[in-house]
Structures are given as structure tokens and as C-alpha cells.
Design a protein around this motif. Sequence first.
Motif, mmCIF file in Angstrom:
data_model
loop_
_atom_site.group_PDB
_atom_site.id
_atom_site.type_symbol
_atom_site.label_atom_id
_atom_site.label_comp_id
_atom_site.label_asym_id
_atom_site.label_seq_id
_atom_site.Cartn_x
_atom_site.Cartn_y
_atom_site.Cartn_z
ATOM 1 N N ASN A 142 0.841 -1.204 0.000
ATOM 2 C CA ASN A 142 0.000 0.000 0.000
ATOM 3 C C ASN A 142 0.877 1.256 0.000
ATOM 4 O OD1 ASN A 142 -2.940 -1.033 0.507
ATOM 5 N ND2 ASN A 142 -1.657 -2.148 1.978
ATOM 6 N N PRO A 143 1.713 1.420 -1.014
ATOM 7 C CA PRO A 143 2.685 2.535 -0.995
ATOM 8 C C PRO A 143 2.034 3.919 -0.993
ATOM 9 C CG PRO A 143 2.611 1.485 -3.160
ATOM 10 C CD PRO A 143 1.820 0.611 -2.238
ATOM 11 N N LEU A 144 0.881 4.060 -1.631
ATOM 12 C CA LEU A 144 0.232 5.370 -1.705
ATOM 13 C C LEU A 144 -0.329 5.811 -0.355
ATOM 14 C CD1 LEU A 144 -1.631 5.062 -5.139
ATOM 15 C CD2 LEU A 144 0.593 6.107 -4.659
ATOM 16 N N ARG A 145 -0.653 4.854 0.499
ATOM 17 C CA ARG A 145 -1.215 5.180 1.815
ATOM 18 C C ARG A 145 -0.183 5.021 2.937
ATOM 19 N NH1 ARG A 145 -6.214 1.933 3.267
ATOM 20 N NH2 ARG A 145 -6.366 3.610 4.796
ATOM 21 N N TYR A 146 1.054 4.750 2.566
ATOM 22 C CA TYR A 146 2.079 4.444 3.566
ATOM 23 C C TYR A 146 2.268 5.569 4.570
ATOM 24 C CZ TYR A 146 6.636 3.229 5.530
ATOM 25 O OH TYR A 146 7.653 2.925 6.400
ATOM 26 N N ASN A 147 2.419 6.801 4.075
ATOM 27 C CA ASN A 147 2.659 7.937 4.976
ATOM 28 C C ASN A 147 1.461 8.237 5.859
ATOM 29 O OD1 ASN A 147 5.288 8.381 4.042
ATOM 30 N ND2 ASN A 147 4.567 9.648 2.335
#
Length: 328
Positions: free
Chosen positions: A128-133
Amino acid sequence: MISNLSSATEFCLLGFPGSQELHHFLFAVFFLFYLVTLMGNTVIIVIVCVDKRLQSPMYFFLGHLSALEILITSIIVPMMLWGLLLPGMQTISLATCVTQLFLYLAVGTTEFALLGAMAVDRYVAVCNPLRYNVIMNSRTCIWVVIMSWMFGFLSEIWPVYATFQLTFCKSNLLDHFFCERGQLLKLSCDDTLFTEFVLFLMAIVIIIGSLAPTIVSYTYIISTILKIPTASGRRKAFSTCASHFTFVVIGYGSCLFLYVNPKQTQAAEYNKIVSLLISVLTPFLNPFIFTLRNDKVKEALWDLVQKCQRIWTYTSLSVFKASFFIVK
């Protein structure tokens, strides 16, 4: 040896067998390992704190993992080194034994909890790289670390309390280089079957419980990586997890053999070897595992070396100039 009518108030650590020459050789080897462990893990903590490129959850957890490695080796190794220098047996008081065992188990349990959290962090980063932060924000990371430390220290109160409620009246000779629980149980003249069974169940809950999210996370991670169309993309994605995965295999492998066993009183030689893996080898390998396989850490380390070199050069030059003017 103590009388069979009372419990031990101190223990004699038998340590390692062999001649004094062998002990001196082991002292040199373990002392070198200990120094490298302290320096390597301290360097990781420093670069994680000062380098802006490493201000992410992965490296935040890595800094705490390095701190745990310093603690777990410092709980065991200094006393072990002192025992190697002594000509006879090393004596340890009951209070010191209780403290050492509790800290050793508590720090180790904290490390398991943190490794599980790091696996979940890698899952979110890869899957889930787009929601990681958003998911792994600073508040979440701080709470994860706090809960890991609290779980580690609170969960080991009863096991250590139960161990030292036993009466140690067989002997006070402990065939180990620290107060290891399995060897302590051997000295008890009480029936330890129930205690060993409960300790076995707790070991399953702690070790397997923290290993489960790691297995699930890496199942999804590997599945996601295999779907990446390019080989370079797959390598880049796996490189972010390789260091953690390597450390998990080494750390969990040794602890599974030692603690997830219905019989806690294994042979002393077996216990010593596995304990050395946990308290000496794994903390020693940690800096190498997380630096040799991580380009960001290597870049940060190289920049730190260059900064130290510039500071050293500037300081040396200033001292030389000051000395020159004083002489002149």
C-alpha cells in the motif's frame, strides 16, 4: 555447594569448560565481538537520528532495534567476559540473577514485538505505498514502539517471578555463563512440570504470536513483488525487505530452538550455544545486515565518515596553528 535443606541465596556460574588459555582466547574473541556490536549499533542509532534521508518509520524502528541489541548483549557479555578472566567459578547473588534474567527476557520479548511491527511496516510500504505515509505516521510509530517496550517488560514479570518462587536446594552450581532459566529449573527440588508447561505456552504466544504477522506480511509482500513486471522493479522492492527478513530468520531461528520447547531444561552445552547466538552473534551481525544491504544507510554512513573526517582535519589544523603561535 549449598545444603539440601534451604534455597540458594547465590549461584556459582560454571561458564565455559577448558583451560585458562582457552578462556583467554574466548575472552579476546567475545570482547572483539562486543566492541564491534556496541560501535556498529551505536553508529546506526546516530545516523538514524541525524540524517534526514533516514527519517522514515523503517529506520525509526531500526534505531530502536539497534538499541535493543546493545541492551541484550550488554546484559550478558560483560559478566561473561569477567567470568572468563576469573581463575575459578564466578559467583552471582540471587538479586543479580533475578535482575539479569528479567532484563534478558524482557528485552528479547520487546525485540520480537518490534520485529513483528517492522514486518507490518514493510507490508504497508510494498503493498500500500500510496497510503504508507498516512498509515505509518509518526504518532502511530511512536505508539507501536511504546507498546512493544511495555509488552516486553510486563509480559516477563510472571515468568521470572514463578521461576524464583521455586526452591533451589539441589545445588547452587549453575552450568551456564549467565542466569539462564532452563538451568535454574534444573536446580529446583520442586516439581517444575506445571511451571515448564506454562512457560512453554507463554513462549508460543510471544514468539509464534509475533512471528505470525511476519509470515502473513511476507506472504503478501512476496505475492506483490512477483506481480511487478520488470526485474529491476522486483529487485528494488525486495531490497527494502531483505535486511529485515534476514534478521528475522536468524533471530527467530535461534529462539525457537531454545524457548519453544515443552522441556525447558535442555542440555547445558545446547543452551550455551543457542544463548551465544542470541546474545553475541545476532547483535554483532545486526549492523552488517542493515548496512551492507541498504543503499540509503550506506550513503548516510559514508556522509557521516566524511563529516567526521572534516571535523578531525579542522580540529587538528586549529590545534597545530595554536601550537605554532604559542611557540612563536
